[in-house]
Structure formats: C-alpha cells, structure tokens
Design a protein around this motif. Sequence first.
Motif, short mmCIF file in Angstrom:
data_model
loop_
_atom_site.label_atom_id
_atom_site.label_comp_id
_atom_site.label_asym_id
_atom_site.label_seq_id
_atom_site.Cartn_x
_atom_site.Cartn_y
_atom_site.Cartn_z
N ASP A 58 0.22 20.68 8.35
CA ASP A 58 1.65 20.25 9.26
C ASP A 58 2.25 21.70 9.54
O ASP A 58 2.72 21.63 10.70
N ILE A 59 2.24 22.74 8.74
CA ILE A 59 3.21 23.93 9.19
C ILE A 59 2.67 24.47 10.58
O ILE A 59 3.26 24.81 11.65
N SER A 60 1.25 24.67 10.54
CA SER A 60 0.56 25.04 11.93
C SER A 60 0.83 24.11 13.11
O SER A 60 1.18 24.76 14.04
N GLU A 61 0.44 22.96 12.78
CA GLU A 61 0.85 21.98 13.83
C GLU A 61 2.03 21.77 14.30
O GLU A 61 2.35 21.90 15.52
N GLU A 62 3.08 22.00 13.51
CA GLU A 62 4.64 21.84 13.96
C GLU A 62 5.05 23.29 14.76
O GLU A 62 5.73 22.87 15.71
N ILE A 72 2.95 24.64 16.82
CA ILE A 72 2.35 24.69 18.09
C ILE A 72 3.32 23.70 19.08
O ILE A 72 3.67 23.97 20.10
N ILE A 73 3.49 22.52 18.45
CA ILE A 73 4.42 21.44 19.07
C ILE A 73 5.85 22.07 19.35
O ILE A 73 6.19 21.86 20.40
N LEU A 74 6.53 22.89 18.58
CA LEU A 74 7.79 23.33 18.92
C LEU A 74 7.72 24.18 19.82
O LEU A 74 8.54 24.23 20.56
N GLU A 75 6.51 25.22 20.07
CA GLU A 75 6.68 26.15 20.97
C GLU A 75 6.42 25.48 22.27
O GLU A 75 7.01 25.76 23.36
N ILE A 76 5.73 24.44 22.39
CA ILE A 76 5.40 23.49 23.73
C ILE A 76 6.72 23.01 24.04
O ILE A 76 7.22 22.93 25.19
N LEU A 77 7.23 22.32 23.06
CA LEU A 77 8.84 21.52 23.35
C LEU A 77 9.87 22.86 23.73
O LEU A 77 10.59 22.44 24.78
N ALA A 133 9.63 18.02 17.37
CA ALA A 133 8.38 18.54 17.02
C ALA A 133 8.00 17.78 15.54
O ALA A 133 6.67 17.16 15.56
N ASN A 134 8.76 17.31 14.75
CA ASN A 134 8.64 16.96 13.43
C ASN A 134 8.21 15.32 13.74
O ASN A 134 7.36 14.79 13.23
N VAL A 135 9.18 14.75 14.81
CA VAL A 135 8.75 13.24 15.16
C VAL A 135 7.48 13.12 15.99
O VAL A 135 6.98 12.17 15.52
N ILE A 136 7.21 14.01 16.66
CA ILE A 136 5.98 13.90 17.30
C ILE A 136 4.72 13.91 16.41
O ILE A 136 3.73 13.33 16.41
N MET A 137 4.84 15.08 15.55
CA MET A 137 3.91 14.99 14.39
C MET A 137 3.72 13.74 13.49
O MET A 137 2.57 13.39 13.41
#
Length: 188
Positions: free
Chosen positions: A123-127, A129-134, A155-159
């Motif tokens: 989760d840490i790595s995925e969050e 990446i998504i945070l960077e995109i957002l 980002a957490n909601v998307i995850m």
Amino acid sequence: MNKDEAVKSVIKDAAKRVFSKWGLNKTTMEDIAHEAGKAKSTLYYYFKSKEEIFENLSIDELNIILFKAKAAIKGINSPKDKLKVYIATTFTEIKKTANIYSLIKGEIKGNKTLIDNIRKRFDISEEAIILEILTLGLKYNEFNFLKDIELKKAANVIMEIIRGLEINLFLENEDSEKVDIAIRLVVE
C-alpha cells in the motif's frame, strides 16, 4: 546477492513451483525443502512458515506489478490518462498473476488476514504513485474537484476502490467489461 539472499531466492523459487502444483493448503515446509534441495531446518532459519514464504512471494509479485505500472505511466502527460493506465496495468498484471496461481486463488479468497498482510506491505508504494498522479492532476486542473488538503485522503480512497475491485473482479469473476467500466468510473 549475498549468500543469505541467494538461499532465500532458491527457497522462494522452489516454493513457487510447489505452491503452483499443490496449492498453499496442501504444501508443507518439507515439500518446499525437498524441491529446494535444502534441509527443512534451513527453511525455518529463513522463514517461520509456508505462509511467510507465500507472503514474500506475493510481495515480490506485487513489486513486479508496481514496476510494470510505473513503467506504463512514465511517458504519459495527462494525469487522468496516467491514472487510467496505472489502474488498467495494475488490474491486467494482477489478473495474469492470479491466472498463474489459479489453484491458490481459491485458497486465499477466504483468508482475509493473509490478503491484508500482503496488501499492507504494498500500500505505501501504491499510495505514493496515486498521490503523485493526483497532485499533478490538481496542478493541471484535471482533478479540480479536489482540494490540496484532500489529496492524501483521495489517494487512499482510490486505493480502497482498487483493492475492492481486485478482490471482486479477479478472485470472484472474470468480467473484463466490468473492469473497463470500473476504471472509467474511478478516473472520471
């Protein structure tokens, strides 16, 4: 790679073969040791249980998926497109991995603790990446419905949406049209 890493790698490769053949529940540490050409005590020196070996294998697989998803979005400029490609690549790669381990898929479906342990480490790595995109999407006004202070939560909601879809779409059914609709709904 040092000696300990090399031995762990041999053990994990052997475990992957045994898990693919017999499944997680039927496999024993003795089966893995035999396949690896190691003493059972050697396995226990590096891993507490077959579940720990399985978790390590799963983390390795998730890291490969993450690497492929990051590579897929590297040259994309639009944050919306980045998010679409990230989610699609993640789903595609997870599905490939799930198909390879179809025998294990049924066994882990009911083991929420095992799935949660594996997922937490990813989760840490995925969050990030998504945070960077957002963040990029907010900067380029593609995600103008978000406020700067909401980005981490978004980002957490998307995850969480992705996680729910992964479990539903890949462990329970194989509907690729639903995957496409889910990706579009999340991104739009």
